[in-house]
Scaffold this active site. Structure first.
Site, PDB file in Angstrom:
ATOM      1  N   SER A   1     -38.299  17.984 -56.385  1.00 18.88           N
ATOM      2  CA  SER A   1     -37.368  17.080 -57.067  1.00 18.88           C
ATOM      3  C   SER A   1     -36.099  17.785 -57.510  1.00 18.88           C
ATOM      4  O   SER A   1     -36.120  18.984 -57.854  1.00 18.88           O
ATOM      5  CB  SER A   1     -38.070  16.524 -58.302  1.00 18.88           C
TER       6      SER A   1
ATOM      7  N   TYR B   1     -41.567  17.228 -66.414  1.00 16.23           N
ATOM      8  CA  TYR B   1     -41.763  16.840 -65.007  1.00 16.23           C
ATOM      9  C   TYR B   1     -41.055  17.837 -64.084  1.00 16.23           C
ATOM     10  O   TYR B   1     -41.638  18.363 -63.137  1.00 16.23           O
ATOM     11  CB  TYR B   1     -41.217  15.423 -64.789  1.00 16.23           C
TER      12      TYR B   1
ATOM     13  N   LYS C   1     -42.518  20.712 -61.092  1.00 20.45           N
ATOM     14  CA  LYS C   1     -42.086  20.879 -59.698  1.00 20.45           C
ATOM     15  C   LYS C   1     -41.576  22.302 -59.459  1.00 20.45           C
ATOM     16  O   LYS C   1     -41.844  22.916 -58.428  1.00 20.45           O
ATOM     17  CB  LYS C   1     -40.997  19.853 -59.360  1.00 20.45           C
TER      18      LYS C   1
END
Ligand code: UDP
Length: 321
Positions: A116, A140, A144
């Site tokens: 991402s 988040y 990643k």
């Protein structure tokens, strides 16, 4: 080539599966159906219902003579990750480590991963290329970032070659209507705008209108899922002929504000969308857009479905029903 698509019944995964089938790959999908949907199943793929947190289920899937893995299964909402990081640590980090270890056990050496733009955090220059510093500002994004570090080590130590695809904002639906599953309780902007347009919700909140952007709302680089899907197929082909792992941005370098997305949706659907301004959301950079030059050079990939009209109309096509 037999590909195990983990998370292949979800929104992005089902578009990836469609593209793989079109290109004559043998596809098995492994999905726990937590957000994936049976309506997204394709007749020509095999489906295994299982969870990446369950090592036995994962091993059983990996034992089916798999040549490569595409890993999409993950939690993906920035806001939620800041409130319940433990869910993200468990699903994204522990789940990915399970996948890597199962690949080692079954001698599977090729991995395509859905990463991402959130790994970059707030950009220090635009558009962001892959050399941009990594400084995630959401949990988040951190998960990643962390996973990519694992891949680098497993590449070095276990010979797993990977292509990590850093998606910018995934949007849109298959233009032939072959993927129709709607996300439950979506957290991302466009599905929320669509739900406001079709009356599923009364309106939406815009998180922040005091950013230093042309209308005060955040700017994102929206990329059509069919373009993302093509990149996965190209990444597998790349891994068949090259032994160097890659990290690649997938975006358009074009920035759209939240308000522009709402206004364009109103224009194209003819629906009034109610919104109110709310405080900024934790973990949101003001602006982020991608340079995808490296994906162009290495995969020969370029976005061809991602103009804003197509993004909105292909999404409205499934939401209007
Ligand atoms: N956004 C918003 N209201 C919503 C959902 C999202 O204003 O209900 C904004 C969000 O703050 C961000 C942009 O829309 O500026 C895109 O957010 P999304 O969650 O879709 O993707 P992200 O950029 O976080 O990956």
């Amino acid at each position: 080539m037999h590909v195990l698509v983990i998370g292949g019944a979800g929104y992005i995964g089902s578009h990836v599966v469609k593209n793989l089938l079109k290109n004559n790959f043998q596809v098995s999908v492994f999905d726990n159906l937590s957000t994936g949907k049976k309506i997204n199943f394709f007749d020509k793929a095999d489906y295994i219902i299982g969870d990446i947190l369950n090592k036995e289920e994962l091993d059983a899937a990996m034992a089916r003579n798999v040549d490569a893995v595409i890993l999409l299964a993950a939690k993906k909402a920035v806001g939620e990750s800041m409130e319940t990081p433990e869910l993200y640590a468990q699903n994204n980090i522990c789940g990915t480590v399970n996948v890597l270890n199962s690949m080692c056990k079954h001698n599977v050496k090729k991995l395509v991963f859905s990463s991402s733009a959130a790994v970059y955090g707030s950009p220090v220059y635009l558009p962001v290329d892959e050399k941009h510093p990594l400084n995630p500002i959401s949990f988040y994004g951190f998960t990643k970032y962390d996973m990519e570090k694992y891949f680098e080590w497993y590449d070095q130590l276990k010979g797993i070659k990977f292509v990590s695809l850093r998606y910018f904002n995934a949007v849109g639906y298959d233009e032939n209507g072959d993927v129709r599953g709607l996300e439950d309780n979506p957290q991302n902007l466009l599905p929320i705008v669509m739900e406001a347009a079709n009356g599923t919700r009364s309106g939406l909140k815009i998180f922040g209108n005091d950013y230093d952007t042309r209308d005060g709302t955040c700017i994102r680089d929206y990329i059509h899922v069919s373009d993302l899907a093509t990149a996965h197929t190209k990444a597998l082909s790349y891994l068949n002929t090259s032994s160097e792992s890659q990290i690649l941005n997938l975006g358009t370098a074009t920035g759209i504000t939240v308000l522009e997305m709402i206004k364009k949706t109103e224009e194209l659907t003819g629906k009034k969308i109610s919104y109110e301004f709310a405080p900024r959301r934790a973990g949101d950079p003001a602006v982020i857009t991608a340079s995808a030059q490296k994906a162009r050079d290495i995969l020969g990939w370029k976005a061809t479905h991602s103009d804003l009209n197509n993004i909105i109309l292909s999404t409205w096509n499934v939401y209007k029903e």
